[in-house]
Design an enzyme around this catalytic site. Structure first.
Site, PDB file in Angstrom:
ATOM      1  N   GLU A 149       2.958   7.817  91.751  1.00 52.49           N
ATOM      2  CA  GLU A 149       3.608   6.573  91.323  1.00 52.49           C
ATOM      3  C   GLU A 149       3.531   5.489  92.398  1.00 52.49           C
ATOM      4  OE1 GLU A 149       7.433   7.395  89.564  1.00 52.49           O
ATOM      5  OE2 GLU A 149       6.536   8.728  88.079  1.00 52.49           O
ATOM      6  N   GLU A 252       4.115  15.145  85.364  1.00 53.31           N
ATOM      7  CA  GLU A 252       5.549  15.327  85.113  1.00 53.31           C
ATOM      8  C   GLU A 252       5.711  15.154  83.617  1.00 53.31           C
ATOM      9  OE1 GLU A 252       8.121  12.567  87.243  1.00 53.31           O
ATOM     10  OE2 GLU A 252       7.456  13.304  89.192  1.00 53.31           O
TER      11      GLU A 252
END
Ligand SMILES: *[C@@H]1O[C@H](CO)[C@@H](O)[C@H](O)[C@H]1NC(C)=O
Ligand SMILES: *[C@@H]1O[C@H](CO)[C@@H](O)[C@H](O)[C@H]1NC(C)=O
Ligand SMILES: *[C@@H]1O[C@H](CO)[C@@H](O)[C@H](O)[C@H]1NC(C)=O
Ligand SMILES: *[C@@H]1O[C@H](CO)[C@@H](O)[C@H](O)[C@H]1NC(C)=O
Length: 442
Positions: A149, A252
């Protein structure tokens, strides 16, 4: 056996058991394969019991790995590790339960983008290389992430070339050291406005060295049991991932806003709509924390007397107890989903790289024909109107990084292995010869 033979047997068995034998994983075209020639699909859990390194307590790893095996997991993702620690006990604990490790190479101080400014520096390179040096020796190291991220909105698009600079640097290092070709990729935020451009950009450059070897997405789009492939948003994820030239998976996964978690999305990922494109999913996350994503607990919240192993009110070691019904729901999903895919011998990659997204002022700002930033180059913070951020950002940005494990910092770490690549290979060959000879001699 006399005492001498017993001693020889003991020595040899110690050496033989230290070679953590499990088929290795490589990326070929858009798929992962084991060294036995089978396609590999990830059934993983995010594992970060403590902030700095969850792979140093062998007893703990054995407890967790055994329960993960019952869950049906074959992988863990670890966000932060200490490159100076000895991980052999934990790596063996996971290998003996057929569990692979996907390692994030960054540390808290070496993220590719810090305070909005991307860079790829010698300091960062040294730090990522140290993680590679430590983990490349284990057969169950499946892949390395250069970042998690790093980009969260279009305003971050200037950081994208730095992901590739990092990947080029680390691939070159891997080749130079003669390490196994452990795949190097990135774990992206699921931001609707950014995702398609970034996803294409990291695999579009004409020079294949300047591409990632896998791409992964942190996605929380499928919440509860009522969505299906078409209504969850996965139909869109699939459309943009079809024909992707390198493996793509969920790094995720597991929305928790509609409890209990039923993990119905697993049937889509491993089913006919997606299984030819996606290589599986890593469920966020193993340990129960404040964010309520845990599959296990180590005791009731707020455990009082356990000193440094309690962080943010959650005990972080001991015997794991499943959080129900979520744990059993995931186990029963995975137990029915066993795609075999294709054998590597029968597979010829047929996808081609997507076009590089073109530069658009105020949105995706990367000129696709620009050379990648060189080592030491530092980006600038772009100025954007505030309306450009948006889309669906991961709810767990930073993931396990939110834990503040002050107690764990005092743990002593032993030194890294001092063998270089060539020595390591010859040592392993020698040990394997000893093992093979010993077995033959028996
Ligand atoms: C790299 O940077 C970090 C964070 O600023 C610092 O703690 C570390 O000492 C640096 N390492 C080297 C080798 O310069
Ligand atoms: C491909 O990229 C790498 C890394 O940037 C570079 O070292 C190499 O020279 C490039 N190869 C070609 C043919 O341009
Ligand atoms: C999704 O939509 C397609 C096209 O309308 C349809 O064929 C398919 O059955 C739908 N899948 C689900 C799970 O509803
Ligand atoms: C390692 O984990 C075990 C099991 O949770 C625990 O009993 C032990 O105290 C831990 N050791 C250290 C050094 O933290």
């Amino acid at each position: 056996m006399g005492p001498f033979l017993a001693l020889v047997a003991l020595i040899v068995s110690v050496f033989c058991s230290s070679v953590n034998a499990i088929p290795t994983i490589t990326a070929v075209g858009s798929k992962f394969f084991t060294s036995e020639g089978n396609q590999f699909f990830i059934k993983g859990v995010a594992y970060q019991l403590v902030e700095d390194d969850p792979l140093v307590n062998t007893t703990q790893c054995n407890l967790d790995a055994a329960l993960m095996k019952q869950l049906g997991a074959n992988s863990i993702r670890v966000y932060h590790v200490d490159p100076d620690a000895d991980h052999s006990g934990c790596m063996n604990a996971f290998a003996s339960n057929n569990i692979y490790i996907w390692v994030d190479m960054d540390s808290f101080k070496t993220y590719i983008q810090q305070a909005g400014i991307p860079s790829w520096t010698q300091n960062k390179s040294d730090s990522y290389r140290a993680v590679m040096d430590n983990f490349q020796q284990y057969d169950n190291t499946a892949g390395f992430f250069v970042g998690n991220e790093v980009l969260n909105s279009n305003a971050d698009s200037g950081a994208a070339p730095y992901l590739l600079s990092a990947a080029v640097d680390l691939k070159n290092y891997r080749e130079a050291k003669g390490y196994r070709k452990i795949p190097i990729g990135y774990s992206a935020t699921d931001t609707a406005v950014l995702r398609p451009n970034l996803q294409d950009y990291v695999v579009c450059r004409p020079n294949v060295t300047e591409r990632l070897e896998f791409y992964a997405l942190n996605s929380y789009e499928w919440c509860g049991s009522s969505p299906n492939f078409n209504t969850s948003g996965y139909v869109g994820l699939q459309a943009s991932a079809e024909n992707y030239p390198v493996p793509i998976f969920f790094s995720e996964d597991g929305c928790n806003t509609v409890p209990p978690r039923t993990f119905n999305d697993q049937a889509a990922i491993f089913g006919p709509d997606m299984v030819d494109t996606w290589s599986g999913a890593i469920i966020y996350e193993w340990i129960q924390e404040t964010n309520n994503y845990g599959l296990v607990t180590y005791g009731p919240p707020g455990g009082q007397d356990q000193g440094s192993v309690v962080v943010d009110g959650f005990t972080r070691q001991g015997t794991p107890t499943p959080v129900q019904p979520d744990f059993s729901n995931l186990a029963s999903q995975w137990s029915t989903l066993n795609p075999t895919g294709i054998k590597s011998a029968a597979y010829t990659p047929s996808t081609t790289a997507p076009l590089c997204p073109s530069s658009t002022a105020g949105e995706w700002t990367i000129d696709p024909s620009s050379p990648l930033p060189t080592l030491g180059a530092v980006g600038v913070t772009p100025v954007y109107p505030s309306s450009t951020s948006g889309g669906h950002a991961s709810e767990t940005s930073g993931g396990a990084a939110s834990a503040t494990s002050s107690g764990a910092a005092s743990r002593t770490a032993s030194g890294p292995p001092l063998l270089d690549g060539g020595q390591f290979v010859s040592t392993v060959v020698a040990l394997m010869a000893v093992c093979a000879g010993f077995v033959f001699w028996l």
